[in-house]
Design a protein around this motif. Sequence first.
Motif, mmCIF file in Angstrom:
data_model
loop_
_atom_site.group_PDB
_atom_site.id
_atom_site.type_symbol
_atom_site.label_atom_id
_atom_site.label_comp_id
_atom_site.label_asym_id
_atom_site.label_seq_id
_atom_site.Cartn_x
_atom_site.Cartn_y
_atom_site.Cartn_z
ATOM 1 N N ILE A 1 -1.524 -3.671 -3.962
ATOM 2 C CA ILE A 1 -1.315 -3.282 -2.641
ATOM 3 C C ILE A 1 -2.542 -2.416 -2.086
ATOM 4 N N SER A 2 -3.371 -2.912 -1.326
ATOM 5 C CA SER A 2 -4.447 -2.306 -0.748
ATOM 6 C C SER A 2 -4.500 -2.002 0.585
ATOM 7 N N THR A 3 -4.417 -0.645 0.993
ATOM 8 C CA THR A 3 -4.329 -0.228 2.259
ATOM 9 C C THR A 3 -5.548 0.364 2.898
ATOM 10 N N TYR A 4 -6.206 -0.067 3.961
ATOM 11 C CA TYR A 4 -7.134 0.641 4.775
ATOM 12 C C TYR A 4 -6.688 1.527 6.061
ATOM 13 N N LEU B 1 6.748 -4.397 -1.255
ATOM 14 C CA LEU B 1 7.312 -4.370 -2.659
ATOM 15 C C LEU B 1 8.480 -5.801 -3.077
ATOM 16 N N ALA B 2 8.952 -6.002 -1.908
ATOM 17 C CA ALA B 2 10.016 -7.124 -2.124
ATOM 18 C C ALA B 2 9.255 -8.341 -2.510
ATOM 19 N N VAL B 3 8.204 -8.351 -1.989
ATOM 20 C CA VAL B 3 7.483 -9.776 -2.380
ATOM 21 C C VAL B 3 6.346 -9.590 -3.345
ATOM 22 N N LEU B 4 6.127 -8.536 -3.562
ATOM 23 C CA LEU B 4 4.886 -8.506 -4.752
ATOM 24 C C LEU B 4 5.280 -8.889 -6.250
ATOM 25 N N GLY C 1 6.049 -15.157 -5.598
ATOM 26 C CA GLY C 1 5.489 -13.689 -5.637
ATOM 27 C C GLY C 1 4.091 -13.685 -5.052
ATOM 28 N N VAL C 2 3.737 -12.668 -4.682
ATOM 29 C CA VAL C 2 2.519 -12.200 -4.007
ATOM 30 C C VAL C 2 1.617 -11.318 -5.013
ATOM 31 N N ASP C 3 0.368 -11.839 -5.196
ATOM 32 C CA ASP C 3 -0.595 -11.098 -6.382
ATOM 33 C C ASP C 3 -1.173 -9.726 -5.654
ATOM 34 N N ARG C 4 -1.684 -9.883 -4.406
ATOM 35 C CA ARG C 4 -2.277 -8.716 -3.919
ATOM 36 C C ARG C 4 -2.028 -8.821 -2.230
ATOM 37 N N VAL C 5 -1.678 -7.518 -1.830
ATOM 38 C CA VAL C 5 -1.502 -7.336 -0.436
ATOM 39 C C VAL C 5 -2.453 -6.630 0.390
ATOM 40 N N VAL C 6 -3.127 -7.189 1.419
ATOM 41 C CA VAL C 6 -4.111 -6.294 2.258
ATOM 42 C C VAL C 6 -3.542 -5.944 3.382
ATOM 43 N N GLU C 7 -2.956 -4.494 3.479
ATOM 44 C CA GLU C 7 -1.957 -3.637 4.137
ATOM 45 C C GLU C 7 -2.483 -2.950 5.335
ATOM 46 N N VAL C 8 -2.236 -3.336 6.372
ATOM 47 C CA VAL C 8 -2.674 -2.494 7.797
ATOM 48 C C VAL C 8 -1.749 -1.195 7.920
ATOM 49 N N ALA C 9 -0.406 -1.475 7.810
ATOM 50 C CA ALA C 9 0.479 -0.367 8.138
ATOM 51 C C ALA C 9 1.446 -0.006 7.053
ATOM 52 N N ALA D 1 3.355 2.405 6.055
ATOM 53 C CA ALA D 1 4.595 2.872 6.385
ATOM 54 C C ALA D 1 5.732 2.012 6.561
ATOM 55 N N ALA D 2 5.328 1.119 7.452
ATOM 56 C CA ALA D 2 6.271 0.126 8.274
ATOM 57 C C ALA D 2 6.700 -0.803 7.124
ATOM 58 N N ASN D 3 5.324 -1.269 6.335
ATOM 59 C CA ASN D 3 5.545 -2.455 5.756
ATOM 60 C C ASN D 3 5.819 -2.235 4.034
ATOM 61 N N MET D 4 6.114 -1.122 3.680
ATOM 62 C CA MET D 4 6.229 -0.935 2.051
ATOM 63 C C MET D 4 7.316 -1.670 1.572
ATOM 64 N N GLU D 5 8.522 -1.672 2.269
ATOM 65 C CA GLU D 5 9.767 -2.191 1.742
ATOM 66 C C GLU D 5 9.602 -3.700 1.396
ATOM 67 N N LEU D 6 8.798 -4.402 2.473
ATOM 68 C CA LEU D 6 8.517 -5.649 2.705
ATOM 69 C C LEU D 6 7.501 -5.956 1.204
#
Length: 325
Positions: free
Chosen positions: A238-241, A229-232, A212-220, A222-227
Amino acid sequence: MRAAVYRRPGPAAEVFEIVELDVPEPGPGEVRLRMVTSGINPTDWKTRAGLTRRRPDGFQVPHHDGAGVVDAVGSDVAGLAVGQRVWTYLAAYRNRYGTAAEYAVLPAVQAVPLPDGASADLGACLGVPALTAAHCLGGSPEAVKGRTVLVAGGAGAVGHYAIELAKHAGAEVVATVSSDEKRTLALEAGADHVVLHTEPDVARRIGDLVGGVDRVVEVAPAANMELDLAVLAPGGTISTYAAEPELRLAGGPLMSGNVTLQFVLLYGLAAEQLASAVRWTSDALAVGGLTALPVVGYPLAQVAAAHDRVEEGFVGKVVLRPGEK
């Protein structure tokens, strides 16, 4: 001084001018810098193009980031001296004198000492990308120490510094990228694992590598939310900029996973949040934990071409060198 300015938003080739301006004087709490390198970020070209609400106040010298030498110090300034090398952040925010000129004036807090071993190019790469990455990671090394971090877009500017800052803090880092060339960049930044997001069953691949992943730094998101949530892991963040025009959320998985979804925009951070991100960046820089992105440089007169290069999606950092003809 020679400066690049625009007086209205629009295409780079139409609105940019190279002009002579009076050298500005620093006021109380301000410093003047002789600029060596001026870094260009996506936020700079988007503002110039009119994609944000900010408009020039008569004229605008663009660019938040850069590296230079303190040239003059206003009253009520402590900790900086004439001749000192510094890097900058948010220089053009609510200020018409950004870094795309031979001299810039800005609040002293936004000029940060640059170690002797760090190049001006590295200094100009920091600013917006590194501070955004630091805040996305929780604002301090303790937030990710001993944790597992997923960096989406690990070859981008924010992704690059998210990898390096997370490694500086003692995290395990997995990055996703879109090509073998970008895989190399993410590995060079220090990622423990790099996965092509085009691979089949990416979520299972990440799970096999790190669990499992504790934190995601997310660039996209809309495209990556399913992924994501699957690995979190449960209770993850999930932090997105990214400024997505539309983002649909699956409420069930977010709630059942006790997920925190954080949106990050550097302009809106409180002073103490920015200060925390600056401290982390400076501490990592001081021990050699941060490196420059691939850099391509332009003279000041070619500012329009430089903006176009960033807008086209150059992988790395495009900079101006105000002292070059």
